[in-house]
Scaffold this motif. Structure first.
Motif, mmCIF file in Angstrom:
data_model
loop_
_atom_site.group_PDB
_atom_site.id
_atom_site.type_symbol
_atom_site.label_atom_id
_atom_site.label_comp_id
_atom_site.label_asym_id
_atom_site.label_seq_id
_atom_site.Cartn_x
_atom_site.Cartn_y
_atom_site.Cartn_z
ATOM 1 N N GLN A 140 0.802 -1.216 0.000
ATOM 2 C CA GLN A 140 0.000 0.000 0.000
ATOM 3 C C GLN A 140 0.845 1.280 0.000
ATOM 4 O O GLN A 140 0.301 2.382 -0.139
ATOM 5 N N ASN A 141 2.157 1.154 0.125
ATOM 6 C CA ASN A 141 2.998 2.337 0.307
ATOM 7 C C ASN A 141 2.959 3.303 -0.885
ATOM 8 O O ASN A 141 2.917 4.521 -0.701
ATOM 9 N N GLY A 145 1.804 7.061 -0.645
ATOM 10 C CA GLY A 145 2.744 8.101 -1.060
ATOM 11 C C GLY A 145 2.107 9.119 -1.993
ATOM 12 O O GLY A 145 2.507 10.290 -2.013
ATOM 13 N N LYS A 146 1.103 8.704 -2.751
ATOM 14 C CA LYS A 146 0.441 9.619 -3.689
ATOM 15 C C LYS A 146 -0.401 10.671 -2.982
ATOM 16 O O LYS A 146 -0.598 11.772 -3.500
ATOM 17 N N ASN A 159 1.103 13.630 6.893
ATOM 18 C CA ASN A 159 -0.114 14.433 6.788
ATOM 19 C C ASN A 159 -1.039 13.793 5.753
ATOM 20 O O ASN A 159 -0.915 14.043 4.558
ATOM 21 N N ILE A 160 -1.948 12.949 6.239
ATOM 22 C CA ILE A 160 -2.844 12.191 5.352
ATOM 23 C C ILE A 160 -4.280 12.422 5.788
ATOM 24 O O ILE A 160 -4.641 12.204 6.945
ATOM 25 N N GLY A 161 -5.103 12.859 4.858
ATOM 26 C CA GLY A 161 -6.512 13.080 5.161
ATOM 27 C C GLY A 161 -7.280 11.777 5.237
ATOM 28 O O GLY A 161 -6.968 10.816 4.523
ATOM 29 N N GLU A 168 -8.827 7.068 -1.924
ATOM 30 C CA GLU A 168 -7.798 7.151 -2.957
ATOM 31 C C GLU A 168 -6.679 6.120 -2.812
ATOM 32 O O GLU A 168 -5.889 5.939 -3.736
ATOM 33 N N VAL A 169 -6.603 5.455 -1.659
ATOM 34 C CA VAL A 169 -5.633 4.367 -1.495
ATOM 35 C C VAL A 169 -6.279 3.079 -1.981
ATOM 36 O O VAL A 169 -7.259 2.596 -1.400
ATOM 37 N N ASN A 170 -5.768 2.549 -3.075
ATOM 38 C CA ASN A 170 -6.321 1.322 -3.674
ATOM 39 C C ASN A 170 -5.503 0.105 -3.268
ATOM 40 O O ASN A 170 -4.285 0.190 -3.076
#
Length: 250
Positions: A140-141, A145-146, A159-161, A168-170
């Motif tokens: 998942q990294n 990272g995106k 800082n991740i919403g 958005e993490v697939n």
């Protein structure tokens, strides 16, 4: 194969068990399709405060630190049940984008609201072991990272919403039988590793015991001196006794 399958984006892994060579590729789905976010607060005042350890996963702070390092009032923490996942956004050695671990050691526990917590939806409830290995592999990294704001770290936290994380993490998932085969294979290797680590720990302890006996310490030196003095005194007494006996006989 139906039209929906044709439209789905699928991926074929480099290595696959023979029985799945001709089956569909893995689906690419956002976390929100597979997991539900956990926001349940600790109203029951559970005192089992957890931290994430690379080796042990979610583990009690008391077991890991031998003390509590959390706030005194933990009723505002998230309450987790066995099998639930927690994401620590703090990077560490081997986890450049943070660690995701399931709760395995206890029935319940609580974590700080700095963690992102989630559980499998009913449809994927049997994928727990699979995702434990998936997240441990760091698959998942790239996705994280995106969405992580470059250079935006607060005290080591990415800082991740929340919405970006789930939407958005697939992740890539195979069909049920294939994921179970993968999970069983990797779990059996984990069991073998644990067994070998236990043997290694036992050998190290045995070696330590041997070294303590094979190499004399300064205390052993003092004890040897005392024993030598005691033996000399005993020998002198014995010699005097023998001499006295000889004189008596004459």
């Amino acid at each position: 194969m139906n039209k929906q399958d044709d439209k789905q984006e699928r991926v074929i892994p480099k290595l696959r068990f023979p029985e799945f060579q001709t089956t569909l590729g893995w689906e690419k789905l956002p976390l929100s399709d597979i997991f539900n976010r956990i926001t349940l607060k600790n109203k029951e005042n559970n005192q089992n405060v957890l931290t994430i350890s690379a080796q042990y996963g979610l583990i009690s702070q008391l077991d890991f630190f031998n003390k509590a390092v959390s706030a005194k009032d933990v009723t505002g923490y998230y309450l987790l049940g066995k099998g639930d996942f927690a994401y620590n956004k703090s990077y560490s050695s081997g986890y450049p984008y943070g660690a995701i671990k399931p709760l395995k050691l206890y029935d319940k526990g609580v974590v700080s609201t700095l963690y992102i917590c989630f559980k499998l939806k009913d449809k994927y409830s049997k994928y727990g072991s699979f995702f434990e290995h998936y997240f441990e592999s760091g698959m998942q990294n790239n996705e994280i990272g995106k969405i992580a704001q470059e250079g935006a770290r607060n005290h080591g936290l990415l800082n991740i919403g929340i919405q970006e994380f789930f939407n958005e993490v697939n992740v890539l998932i195979p069909q049920m039988k294939e994921q179970q085969k993968i999970a069983d294979c990797l779990s059996s290797i984990d069991e073998l590793i644990e067994l070998q680590e236990q043997k290694l720990a036992s050998l190290k302890q045995h070696k330590k015991g041997l070294m303590q006996q094979l190499f004399p310490s300064h205390n052993d030196l003092q004890a040897s001196k005392q024993a030598s003095k005691q033996a000399s005194k005993q020998a002198s007494k014995q010699a005097s006794k023998q001499a006295s006996n000889s004189l008596s006989e004459t």
